[in-house]
Scaffold this active site. Structure first.
Site, mmCIF file in Angstrom:
data_model
loop_
_atom_site.group_PDB
_atom_site.id
_atom_site.type_symbol
_atom_site.label_atom_id
_atom_site.label_comp_id
_atom_site.label_asym_id
_atom_site.label_seq_id
_atom_site.Cartn_x
_atom_site.Cartn_y
_atom_site.Cartn_z
ATOM 1 C CB ALA A 65 -17.799 -5.208 -18.543
ATOM 2 C CD GLU A 112 -18.166 1.115 -23.096
ATOM 3 O OE1 GLU A 112 -18.034 0.154 -22.302
ATOM 4 O OE2 GLU A 112 -19.259 1.447 -23.567
HETATM 5 C C1 HXC Z 1 -14.120 -12.123 -18.540
HETATM 6 C C2 HXC Z 1 -12.346 -12.516 -19.953
HETATM 7 C C3 HXC Z 1 -12.704 -11.400 -20.747
HETATM 8 C C4 HXC Z 1 -13.851 -10.632 -20.345
HETATM 9 C C5 HXC Z 1 -10.961 -12.315 -21.618
HETATM 10 N N1 HXC Z 1 -11.269 -13.042 -20.526
HETATM 11 N N2 HXC Z 1 -11.817 -11.302 -21.777
HETATM 12 N N3 HXC Z 1 -13.056 -12.869 -18.869
HETATM 13 N N4 HXC Z 1 -14.529 -11.059 -19.247
HETATM 14 N N5 HXC Z 1 -14.249 -9.535 -20.995
HETATM 15 C C6 HXC Z 1 -10.570 -14.228 -20.007
HETATM 16 C C7 HXC Z 1 -10.857 -15.443 -20.852
HETATM 17 O O1 HXC Z 1 -12.072 -16.037 -20.481
HETATM 18 C C8 HXC Z 1 -9.669 -16.322 -20.512
HETATM 19 O O2 HXC Z 1 -9.874 -16.902 -19.235
HETATM 20 C C9 HXC Z 1 -8.530 -15.308 -20.359
HETATM 21 O O3 HXC Z 1 -9.169 -14.046 -20.114
HETATM 22 C C10 HXC Z 1 -7.699 -15.185 -21.627
HETATM 23 O O4 HXC Z 1 -8.568 -14.913 -22.699
HETATM 24 P P1 HXC Z 1 -8.540 -15.717 -24.076
HETATM 25 O O5 HXC Z 1 -9.864 -15.500 -24.727
HETATM 26 O O6 HXC Z 1 -8.113 -17.124 -23.856
HETATM 27 O O7 HXC Z 1 -7.373 -14.947 -24.856
HETATM 28 P P2 HXC Z 1 -7.203 -14.764 -26.416
HETATM 29 O O8 HXC Z 1 -7.537 -16.049 -27.139
HETATM 30 O O9 HXC Z 1 -5.863 -14.172 -26.621
HETATM 31 O O10 HXC Z 1 -8.327 -13.702 -26.864
HETATM 32 C C11 HXC Z 1 -8.248 -12.379 -26.386
HETATM 33 C C12 HXC Z 1 -9.590 -11.655 -26.633
HETATM 34 C C13 HXC Z 1 -10.747 -12.488 -26.046
HETATM 35 C C14 HXC Z 1 -9.793 -11.441 -28.142
HETATM 36 C C15 HXC Z 1 -9.482 -10.277 -25.970
HETATM 37 O O11 HXC Z 1 -10.399 -12.837 -24.689
HETATM 38 C C16 HXC Z 1 -12.076 -11.786 -26.050
HETATM 39 O O12 HXC Z 1 -12.714 -11.710 -27.103
HETATM 40 N N6 HXC Z 1 -12.511 -11.315 -24.881
HETATM 41 C C17 HXC Z 1 -13.816 -10.714 -24.714
HETATM 42 C C18 HXC Z 1 -13.848 -9.323 -25.308
HETATM 43 C C19 HXC Z 1 -15.243 -8.683 -25.157
HETATM 44 O O13 HXC Z 1 -16.226 -9.241 -25.678
HETATM 45 N N7 HXC Z 1 -15.340 -7.581 -24.457
HETATM 46 C C20 HXC Z 1 -16.595 -6.884 -24.209
HETATM 47 C C21 HXC Z 1 -17.186 -7.357 -22.909
HETATM 48 S S1 HXC Z 1 -18.786 -6.616 -22.578
HETATM 49 P P3 HXC Z 1 -9.818 -18.499 -19.016
HETATM 50 O O14 HXC Z 1 -10.201 -18.668 -17.568
HETATM 51 O O15 HXC Z 1 -10.761 -19.087 -19.981
HETATM 52 O O16 HXC Z 1 -8.389 -18.833 -19.317
HETATM 53 C C22 HXC Z 1 -18.443 -5.072 -22.039
HETATM 54 C C23 HXC Z 1 -19.633 -4.195 -21.669
HETATM 55 C C24 HXC Z 1 -19.208 -2.885 -21.068
HETATM 56 O O17 HXC Z 1 -17.338 -4.670 -21.957
HETATM 57 C C25 HXC Z 1 -20.382 -2.155 -20.477
HETATM 58 C C26 HXC Z 1 -20.275 -1.938 -18.992
HETATM 59 C C27 HXC Z 1 -21.411 -1.143 -18.390
#
Ligand code: HXC
Length: 258
Positions: A65, A112
């Site tokens: 998300a 999910e």
């Molecule tokens: C918003 C995101 C994002 C996310 C990545 N980006 N994941 N933006 N929400 N979930 C954005 C980053 O901010 C970045 O933007 C660009 O995408 C590239 O990401 P990087 O982090 O620079 O890439 P990388 O170093 O290759 O790392 C990839 C990654 C990492 C390991 C996937 O991005 C990451 O850990 N993302 C978050 C994963 C996460 O925590 N997901 C769960 C979310 S909570 P900029 O603008 O900085 O370049 C959830 C709850 C669900 O899902 C429940 C719903 C009801």
């Protein structure tokens, strides 16, 4: 319909929906999930479409998300909007089969979403995880519930508690995905599976989907009865007559969804 965060293509009998927020690794925001729901509703109502594929990019199916959209929200905002509850229900209400073709990250809401599809074909680059715990939250779209049913308590608990990612091979061994294929053939393989499904009677396809999903909702004896009654009901269809006649006559069946 023109969409901003997804690309929808209908070719022959298959609707392919590509998540398309490359700058955010396809993070799922309200806009994208709204468009995805609309596209799925359209595909479900379009008589030409017989199977749906949801996919992302080579780097990410969806990295969760959208954290930037969620970060400033309060409990009241989340509760009153029932955050992503309606969107999740729309996806799960789709009657036609949905294949998730996953390459790269399928994290949090991305994992999910893949689990809400009917089965997952994974590229060998796929990585699945529920890293919400690192953000001080937990899954909200099935990561503690569906993942536990798919891979069992021990693995689901570990993934949810530590945020560890699972690679494609482990995901296949654990029953999360149906198959792992080389990344470069992912869409070809997903498409071949969709084409196979599209050849069947839609009546049977929908009955099978309902019956398998019932296995997650009910006791074994109720599920078996539900399955048997649906099986019996298919004998009211022309497609059962055609399917069995075609077998006897050594030809391929021409189903008409009747
Ligand atoms: C918003 C995101 C994002 C996310 C990545 N980006 N994941 N933006 N929400 N979930 C954005 C980053 O901010 C970045 O933007 C660009 O995408 C590239 O990401 P990087 O982090 O620079 O890439 P990388 O170093 O290759 O790392 C990839 C990654 C990492 C390991 C996937 O991005 C990451 O850990 N993302 C978050 C994963 C996460 O925590 N997901 C769960 C979310 S909570 P900029 O603008 O900085 O370049 C959830 C709850 C669900 O899902 C429940 C719903 C009801």
């Amino acid at each position: 319909m023109a969409y901003e965060t997804i690309i929808v293509e209908v070719e022959d009998h298959v609707c392919t929906i590509k998540l398309n927020r490359p700058d955010a690794l396809n993070a799922l925001n309200s806009h994208l999930l709204g468009e995805l729901g609309d596209a799925l509703t359209d595909a479900d109502q379009n008589d030409k479409v017989r199977c749906i594929i949801i996919t992302g990019s080579t780097k990410a199916f969806a990295a969760g998300a959208d954290i930037k959209e969620m970060s400033e929200k309060s409990y009241v905002d989340m509760f009153l909007s029932d955050f992503f509850g309606r969107e999740g229900e729309t996806i799960c209400r789709t009657r036609k089969p949905i294949i998730a073709a996953v390459a790269g990250y399928a994290l949090g809401g991305g994992c999910e979403l893949a689990m809400m599809c009917d089965f997952i074909i994974a590229a060998d680059t796929a990585k699945f995880g529920q890293p919400e715990i690192n953000l001080g939250v937990m899954p909200g779209l099935g990561g503690t519930q569906r993942l536990t049913r798919f891979v069992g308590k021990s693995k689901a608990m570990e993934m949810n508690l530590t945020g560890r990612f699972m690679d494609a091979d482990e995901a296949e061994r654990s029953g999360l995905v149906s198959r792992v294929v080389p990344a470069k053939t992912l869409m070809e393989e997903a498409r071949a599976a969709a084409d196979k499904i599209a050849e069947k009677s839609m009546l049977t396809t929908i009955a099978v989907k309902e019956a398998v999903n019932r296995a997650y909702e009910t006791t074994l004896s109720e599920g078996l009865l539900y399955e048997r009654r649906l099986f019996h009901s298919l004998f009211a269809t022309d497609d059962q007559k055609e399917g069995m006649a075609a077998f006897t006559e050594k030809r391929s069946a021409q189903f008409r969804d009747r």
